[in-house]
Design a protein around this motif. Structure first.
Motif, short mmCIF file in Angstrom:
data_model
loop_
_atom_site.label_atom_id
_atom_site.label_comp_id
_atom_site.label_asym_id
_atom_site.label_seq_id
_atom_site.Cartn_x
_atom_site.Cartn_y
_atom_site.Cartn_z
N ALA A 280 41.55 20.98 43.35
CA ALA A 280 41.49 22.26 44.08
C ALA A 280 42.83 22.98 44.08
CB ALA A 280 41.03 22.02 45.52
N GLY A 281 43.88 22.31 43.58
CA GLY A 281 45.21 22.92 43.57
C GLY A 281 45.83 22.95 44.97
N SER A 285 52.72 29.43 50.03
CA SER A 285 53.29 30.77 50.18
C SER A 285 54.76 30.66 49.78
CB SER A 285 53.15 31.25 51.64
OG SER A 285 53.69 32.54 51.77
N ILE A 286 55.11 31.31 48.65
CA ILE A 286 56.46 31.19 48.10
C ILE A 286 57.29 32.40 48.54
CG2 ILE A 286 57.83 30.86 46.01
CD1 ILE A 286 55.78 28.66 46.59
N PRO A 287 58.36 32.19 49.33
CA PRO A 287 59.20 33.31 49.81
C PRO A 287 59.83 34.07 48.65
CG PRO A 287 59.73 31.27 50.97
CD PRO A 287 58.87 30.89 49.82
N SER A 288 59.94 35.39 48.80
CA SER A 288 60.59 36.23 47.79
C SER A 288 61.51 37.22 48.49
CB SER A 288 59.52 36.97 46.97
OG SER A 288 60.12 37.88 46.08
N GLU A 289 62.72 37.45 47.95
CA GLU A 289 63.71 38.33 48.59
C GLU A 289 63.33 39.78 48.43
OE1 GLU A 289 67.49 37.40 47.00
OE2 GLU A 289 67.56 35.38 47.88
N GLU A 290 62.77 40.16 47.29
CA GLU A 290 62.51 41.56 46.99
C GLU A 290 61.10 42.00 47.37
OE1 GLU A 290 63.38 42.03 42.90
OE2 GLU A 290 65.50 41.50 43.11
N GLU A 291 60.12 41.13 47.17
CA GLU A 291 58.72 41.51 47.39
C GLU A 291 58.12 40.65 48.49
OE1 GLU A 291 56.77 41.05 43.69
OE2 GLU A 291 58.18 42.30 42.55
N ASP A 300 44.42 26.97 38.94
CA ASP A 300 45.05 27.80 37.91
C ASP A 300 46.44 28.27 38.35
OD1 ASP A 300 42.11 27.82 37.52
OD2 ASP A 300 42.59 29.07 35.80
N ASP A 301 46.53 28.81 39.57
CA ASP A 301 47.82 29.28 40.10
C ASP A 301 48.81 28.12 40.24
OD1 ASP A 301 46.80 31.79 40.20
OD2 ASP A 301 46.67 31.91 42.40
N SER A 322 42.37 22.19 27.47
CA SER A 322 40.94 22.32 27.14
C SER A 322 40.17 22.95 28.30
CB SER A 322 40.34 20.95 26.81
OG SER A 322 40.44 20.07 27.92
N TYR A 323 40.74 22.86 29.51
CA TYR A 323 40.11 23.49 30.66
C TYR A 323 40.63 24.91 30.87
CZ TYR A 323 39.00 24.59 35.53
OH TYR A 323 38.56 25.21 36.67
N PHE A 324 41.95 25.07 30.81
CA PHE A 324 42.52 26.39 31.12
C PHE A 324 42.27 27.43 30.04
CE2 PHE A 324 45.35 23.77 33.91
CZ PHE A 324 44.93 24.32 35.11
N THR A 325 41.97 26.99 28.83
CA THR A 325 41.73 27.95 27.74
C THR A 325 40.26 28.36 27.64
OG1 THR A 325 41.52 26.09 26.20
CG2 THR A 325 43.69 27.14 26.37
N ILE A 326 39.42 27.90 28.54
CA ILE A 326 38.01 28.33 28.54
C ILE A 326 37.96 29.79 28.97
CG2 ILE A 326 35.75 27.98 29.61
CD1 ILE A 326 36.46 25.03 29.97
N ASP A 327 37.36 30.62 28.14
CA ASP A 327 37.33 32.07 28.41
C ASP A 327 36.28 32.43 29.46
OD1 ASP A 327 39.35 32.56 26.58
OD2 ASP A 327 37.92 32.73 24.90
N SER A 328 35.10 31.83 29.34
CA SER A 328 33.99 32.18 30.23
C SER A 328 34.19 31.56 31.61
CB SER A 328 32.67 31.70 29.63
OG SER A 328 31.64 31.79 30.58
#
Length: 610
Positions: A280-281, A285-291, A300-301, A322-328
């Motif tokens: 499930a990954g 929440s990744i802090p960012s200085e500009e955004e 995937d993320d 083989s999983y991440f390159t599945i288009d559908s």
């Protein structure tokens, strides 16, 4: 021409001596020329059973010549007789073995698997490396006649499929305290259990073995059989599982991975539930200085972010591509569904706890004396089948990698006592390996309700061909009174046919005032040793034993509850039973209620998983 065995040789020698002694005395009269009308009177007056003895002692004329002629004649006669082939009966000569034949089969042993009992009370014990099968309907006495007696008798390692936990209740304390074994109970549907994690046997840091071990394991989880669509999705699910195993390695077994987990207060586990959670990954929440803070959610993320941090290794990327390159997206969702299907049960809290780590090592079964009871209750059998299949398949796999001849540490034999054998489902490794498993000091006692259960189609059974393969590799097959005609018919055919002489009579009454006539004829007819209806009427105390290349045996069941030999074993661990002379059913119940014959099992909590 027949082979001359010891019995035939003894028959030959005894017969020649006996008949030579009887007739050589008579031959003396002829050799000495007493050919006259009074010869028979002379013989009658002088010949008796001691005549030949007197002739030898007193050296009568031509006595040794008479002995030589008689011995030569009878030597030729009896030599021809023992070499003549036996006349074969027309339809067969099936019969049950007698006591002497049972003794020659080697069933009167001090140790071995208890298979039955004679009317005299002698236990039949089978000491061999071959396997044993028991076909017995429900409530026919297989527990009291085979399973529990052998748990009280078998002194080496044992793994027991214990559907009712009855075997554990009766024998666990005896096996621990008297036989000196380590004893475990695995029941993943209860917190009262020892733990077993199937991933324990896959070493991710061993580059030589990990890929093969992972591949073997995913073939159990996601078998590549069925229709083309199922095979397609299962193969992709296999790849995803292996990829997630590599992802776990990158996170938990590398410096960068551990620092990442510590920084974000995350935890990953090398368990079935752990990999399911990893699929499930992470939600980060990744802090960012500009955004605004970057949101990481889903597999995937997570993968993309870990790759950005250079935590993902090249092999892991290759495995997951083989999983991440599945288009559908639909195909991707289908793969994830196939991946999740066999793992969702591990989210059940007791199962999660029971499979978080391992309290015992299946690789130790031949190194030390230990007993593992698989105590999954009947109501959970259907959903437990995948777990059972993995357990026993893995047990066979890890114990058939090294022959005992090559490792002196493998000094014990492990008995797999599989009651309700078909509840596990089809195990391909057993079907393939049944012919060589015995070489690895593994012994199987499989118990099923009917041959038709074994012949059921995959995945429930082994089909007719597979069932036949299993039964052919069983050194002893035991059958109890069948309750279905079809089953009785199969056993009847296995027992074979015998030939008997049938007499048919006919009568002709004749005409008025004339005498009638009658005639009869004798013919050889075929009859089953036991007809199906006779088998179905067989006493519940009886058992049929069929050993390879031997006559069948009709014997009694070796009930533990009325045999002093087994009762004394229970008295060694049960104070209550020591005071009972002839225990009845209520006494046995009382013994179990007092918990005198079972051991304490730890209660698992989330806090003691490690």
């Amino acid at each position: 021409m027949k082979n001359i065995n010891k019995g035939s040789l003894l028959f030959f020698v005894f017969s020649v001596i006996f008949f030579t002694y009887l007739t050589s005395g008579l031959l003396i009269f002829f050799l000495n020329g007493y050919f006259n009308l009074n010869l028979f009177k002379l013989i009658n007056n002088n010949y008796d059973l001691l005549f030949t003895y007197k002739a030898i002692i007193n050296n009568y004329p031509r006595i040794w010549e008479a002995i030589f002629y008689s011995a030569s004649f009878y030597s030729v006669v009896f030599f021809i007789l023992i070499l003549l082939p036996n006349k074969k009966s027309l339809h067969g000569e099936a019969r049950f073995a007698n006591r002497n034949e049972i003794k020659k089969m080697g069933l009167f042993q001090d140790k071995g698997l208890v298979v039955g009992k004679l009317e005299s009370g002698e236990l039949l014990k089978w000491k061999s490396s071959e396997f044993l099968a028991l076909g017995a309907p429900t409530r026919s006495g297989k527990g009291v006649g085979i399973v529990i007696p052998n748990l009280m008798e078998w002194e080496e390692s044992c793994v027991v499929l214990d559907i009712k936990q009855e075997c554990f209740d009766f024998s666990s304390k005896y096996r621990r305290d008297i036989l000196g074994q380590e004893v475990y109970l695995f029941n993943p549907f209860d917190f009262r259990t020892h733990r077993y994690n199937p991933l324990t046997y896959i070493d991710l840091e061993n580059e030589t073995t990990r890929d093969n071990d992972l591949l073997d394991f995913v073939n159990l989880l996601y078998p590549a059989d069925g229709d083309s669509t199922t095979v397609f999705f299962n193969q992709l699910a296999q790849n995803l599982f292996i990829g997630l195993a590599y992802l776990y390695k990158d996170l938990a077994l590398t410096k960068n991975g551990r620092e990442f987990l510590e920084e974000h207060n995350l935890n990953v586990e090398w368990s079935m539930c752990g990999l399911l959670n990893l699929s499930a990954g992470f939600d980060l929440s990744i802090p960012s200085e500009e955004e605004e803070d970057t949101k990481i959610t889903g597999l995937d993320d997570t993968f993309e972010y870990l790759e950005h941090l250079e935590i993902i290794s090249k092999p892991t990327k290759e495995k997951l591509n083989s999983y991440f390159t599945i288009d559908s997206q639909n195909t991707k969702s289908g793969v994830m569904s196939s991946f999740n299907a066999p793992l969702m049960i591990y989210r059940n809290q007791p199962i999660t706890t029971a499979t978080a780590t391992s309290d015992f090592d299946l690789r130790d079964l031949r190194k030390k004396r230990m007993t593992i009871f698989i105590g999954i209750t009947p109501d959970k059998l259907a959903i437990a089948r995948p777990i059972l299949n993995i357990f026993f398949s893995q047990l066979l796999s890890v114990n058939t990698k090294e022959l005992p001849q090559k490792n002196p540490d493998l000094k014990y034999t492990c008995l797999l006592l599989l009651d309700e054998f078909t509840s596990i489902g089809n195990m391909p490794i057993l079907k393939k390996g049944v012919s060589y498993i015995a070489s690895f000091h593994l012994r199987i006692l499989m118990i099923f309700q009917a041959i038709s259960q074994l012949e059921a189609r995959t995945p429930d059974g082994y089909d007719k061909e597979g069932a036949n393969t299993l039964l052919q590799n069983m050194g002893v097959k035991i059958y109890y009174t069948p309750n279905e005609f079809e089953e009785a018919e199969k056993i009847s055919k296995r027992l074979g046919d015998t030939t008997f002489k049938a007499i048919s009579k006919s009568y002709n009454h004749g005409k008025f005032l004339e005498a009638g006539s009658s005639s009869h004829s004798v013919s050889e007819q075929k009859r089953a040793l036991m007809l199906p209806q006779e088998l179905m009427e067989l006493s519940q105390s009886k058992a049929l034993l069929m050993m390879n290349y031997q006559k069948p045996i009709l014997c009694n069941k070796a009930f533990y509850y009325n045999d002093e030999y087994f009762i004394n074993k229970f008295r060694q661990v049960s104070p209550f039973m020591k005071s009972i002379k002839n225990p009845n059913h209520k006494d046995w119940e009382k013994m179990l209620q007092l918990n005198e014959t079972n051991i304490e099992i730890p209660i698992q909590t989330l806090n003691n998983n490690s």
